[in-house]
Design a protein around this motif. Structure first.
Motif, PDB file in Angstrom:
ATOM      1  N   PHE A 110       9.147  10.967   6.449  1.00 55.78           N
ATOM      2  CA  PHE A 110       9.493  10.089   5.349  1.00 55.78           C
ATOM      3  C   PHE A 110      10.876   9.498   5.582  1.00 55.78           C
ATOM      4  CE2 PHE A 110       6.342  12.898   3.640  1.00 55.78           C
ATOM      5  CZ  PHE A 110       5.625  12.141   2.742  1.00 55.78           C
ATOM      6  N   LEU A 111      11.044   8.277   5.149  1.00 55.89           N
ATOM      7  CA  LEU A 111      12.325   7.585   5.205  1.00 55.89           C
ATOM      8  C   LEU A 111      12.746   7.384   3.753  1.00 55.89           C
ATOM      9  CD1 LEU A 111      14.291   6.427   7.217  1.00 55.89           C
ATOM     10  CD2 LEU A 111      13.048   4.291   7.127  1.00 55.89           C
ATOM     11  N   VAL A 112      13.707   8.182   3.295  1.00 51.53           N
ATOM     12  CA  VAL A 112      14.053   8.254   1.879  1.00 51.53           C
ATOM     13  C   VAL A 112      15.428   7.640   1.646  1.00 51.53           C
ATOM     14  CG1 VAL A 112      14.292   9.818  -0.090  1.00 51.53           C
ATOM     15  CG2 VAL A 112      12.738  10.413   1.768  1.00 51.53           C
ATOM     16  N   PRO A 113      15.559   6.763   0.639  1.00 52.09           N
ATOM     17  CA  PRO A 113      16.888   6.236   0.317  1.00 52.09           C
ATOM     18  C   PRO A 113      17.866   7.383   0.051  1.00 52.09           C
ATOM     19  CG  PRO A 113      15.198   5.016  -0.864  1.00 52.09           C
ATOM     20  CD  PRO A 113      14.519   6.190  -0.214  1.00 52.09           C
ATOM     21  N   ASP A 114      19.081   7.241   0.551  1.00 51.70           N
ATOM     22  CA  ASP A 114      20.032   8.345   0.492  1.00 51.70           C
ATOM     23  C   ASP A 114      20.483   8.725  -0.912  1.00 51.70           C
ATOM     24  OD1 ASP A 114      21.653   6.157   0.013  1.00 51.70           O
ATOM     25  OD2 ASP A 114      22.891   6.435   1.804  1.00 51.70           O
ATOM     26  N   HIS A 115      20.295   7.852  -1.900  1.00 53.75           N
ATOM     27  CA  HIS A 115      20.703   8.155  -3.272  1.00 53.75           C
ATOM     28  C   HIS A 115      19.644   8.933  -4.065  1.00 53.75           C
ATOM     29  CE1 HIS A 115      18.345   4.476  -3.734  1.00 53.75           C
ATOM     30  NE2 HIS A 115      18.049   4.942  -4.931  1.00 53.75           N
ATOM     31  N   VAL A 116      18.456   9.076  -3.507  1.00 54.87           N
ATOM     32  CA  VAL A 116      17.374   9.793  -4.176  1.00 54.87           C
ATOM     33  C   VAL A 116      17.725  11.278  -4.277  1.00 54.87           C
ATOM     34  CG1 VAL A 116      14.958  10.532  -3.886  1.00 54.87           C
ATOM     35  CG2 VAL A 116      15.584   8.157  -3.517  1.00 54.87           C
ATOM     36  N   THR A 117      17.465  11.868  -5.440  1.00 56.90           N
ATOM     37  CA  THR A 117      17.750  13.293  -5.622  1.00 56.90           C
ATOM     38  C   THR A 117      16.554  14.133  -5.179  1.00 56.90           C
ATOM     39  OG1 THR A 117      16.894  13.369  -7.877  1.00 56.90           O
ATOM     40  CG2 THR A 117      19.256  12.838  -7.607  1.00 56.90           C
ATOM     41  N   VAL A 118      16.795  15.412  -5.019  1.00 57.64           N
ATOM     42  CA  VAL A 118      15.722  16.346  -4.652  1.00 57.64           C
ATOM     43  C   VAL A 118      14.624  16.310  -5.712  1.00 57.64           C
ATOM     44  CG1 VAL A 118      15.178  18.796  -4.328  1.00 57.64           C
ATOM     45  CG2 VAL A 118      17.224  17.823  -3.269  1.00 57.64           C
ATOM     46  N   THR A 119      14.991  16.252  -6.979  1.00 57.53           N
ATOM     47  CA  THR A 119      14.005  16.191  -8.064  1.00 57.53           C
ATOM     48  C   THR A 119      13.137  14.946  -7.956  1.00 57.53           C
ATOM     49  OG1 THR A 119      15.441  17.454  -9.534  1.00 57.53           O
ATOM     50  CG2 THR A 119      13.718  16.139 -10.575  1.00 57.53           C
ATOM     51  N   GLU A 120      13.738  13.805  -7.634  1.00 56.18           N
ATOM     52  CA  GLU A 120      12.966  12.568  -7.475  1.00 56.18           C
ATOM     53  C   GLU A 120      12.006  12.670  -6.287  1.00 56.18           C
ATOM     54  OE1 GLU A 120      15.549   8.833  -8.799  1.00 56.18           O
ATOM     55  OE2 GLU A 120      16.703  10.269  -7.593  1.00 56.18           O
ATOM     56  N   LEU A 121      12.451  13.278  -5.199  1.00 61.05           N
ATOM     57  CA  LEU A 121      11.576  13.473  -4.040  1.00 61.05           C
ATOM     58  C   LEU A 121      10.411  14.383  -4.417  1.00 61.05           C
ATOM     59  CD1 LEU A 121      10.866  13.059  -1.066  1.00 61.05           C
ATOM     60  CD2 LEU A 121      12.391  14.977  -0.530  1.00 61.05           C
ATOM     61  N   ILE A 122      10.683  15.431  -5.167  1.00 64.24           N
ATOM     62  CA  ILE A 122       9.614  16.332  -5.615  1.00 64.24           C
ATOM     63  C   ILE A 122       8.592  15.554  -6.442  1.00 64.24           C
ATOM     64  CG2 ILE A 122       9.104  18.259  -7.193  1.00 64.24           C
ATOM     65  CD1 ILE A 122      11.717  19.566  -6.156  1.00 64.24           C
TER      66      ILE A 122
END
Length: 117
Positions: free
Chosen positions: A50-62
């Motif tokens: 996955f390529l995730v924006p760096d501002h995304v939190t762990v909760t948002e990824l979950i």
């Protein structure tokens, strides 16, 4: 936890991939998400990289991963790193900074039960 992604690709290939990703997408974090080897009840994701924006939190990824796995609202889901359960408010950039692998990827594992070790 041992990564299947690491078993499939050589260190050189992984390091080259992560470096290219970080060069092209400076505000994104290369993350490998895999089901924990001891997990039997949760489905396997259709992809691991996955390529995730760096501002995304762990909760948002979950939240994103739960949606991809079509989990029921009450079904347990934990995201684990090599150091255990990362704080939900931590951004992926912060988590990458403290826990990325020497190949440049951040490895996280998911499970239905919280466990350490």
């Amino acid at each position: 936890m041992r990564s299947e992604f690491k078993n499939r690709k050589t260190f050189e290939d992984r390091a080259r991939d992560s470096a290219a990703i970080r060069d092209q997408h400076t505000n994104k974090v290369p993350v490998i998400v895999e089901r924990s080897s001891s997990e039997k009840s949760l489905p396997i994701l259709d992809k691991t990289k996955f390529l995730v924006p760096d501002h995304v939190t762990v909760t948002e990824l979950i939240r994103v991963l739960r949606r991809r796995l079509n989990l029921a609202p009450g079904q347990a889901f934990f995201l684990l790193s090599d150091r255990g359960l990362p704080p939900g408010t931590q951004t992926l950039a912060e988590l990458w900074e403290s826990e990325h692998d020497e190949d440049g990827f951040l490895y996280v594992f998911y499970a239905a039960q919280e466990y350490f070790g």
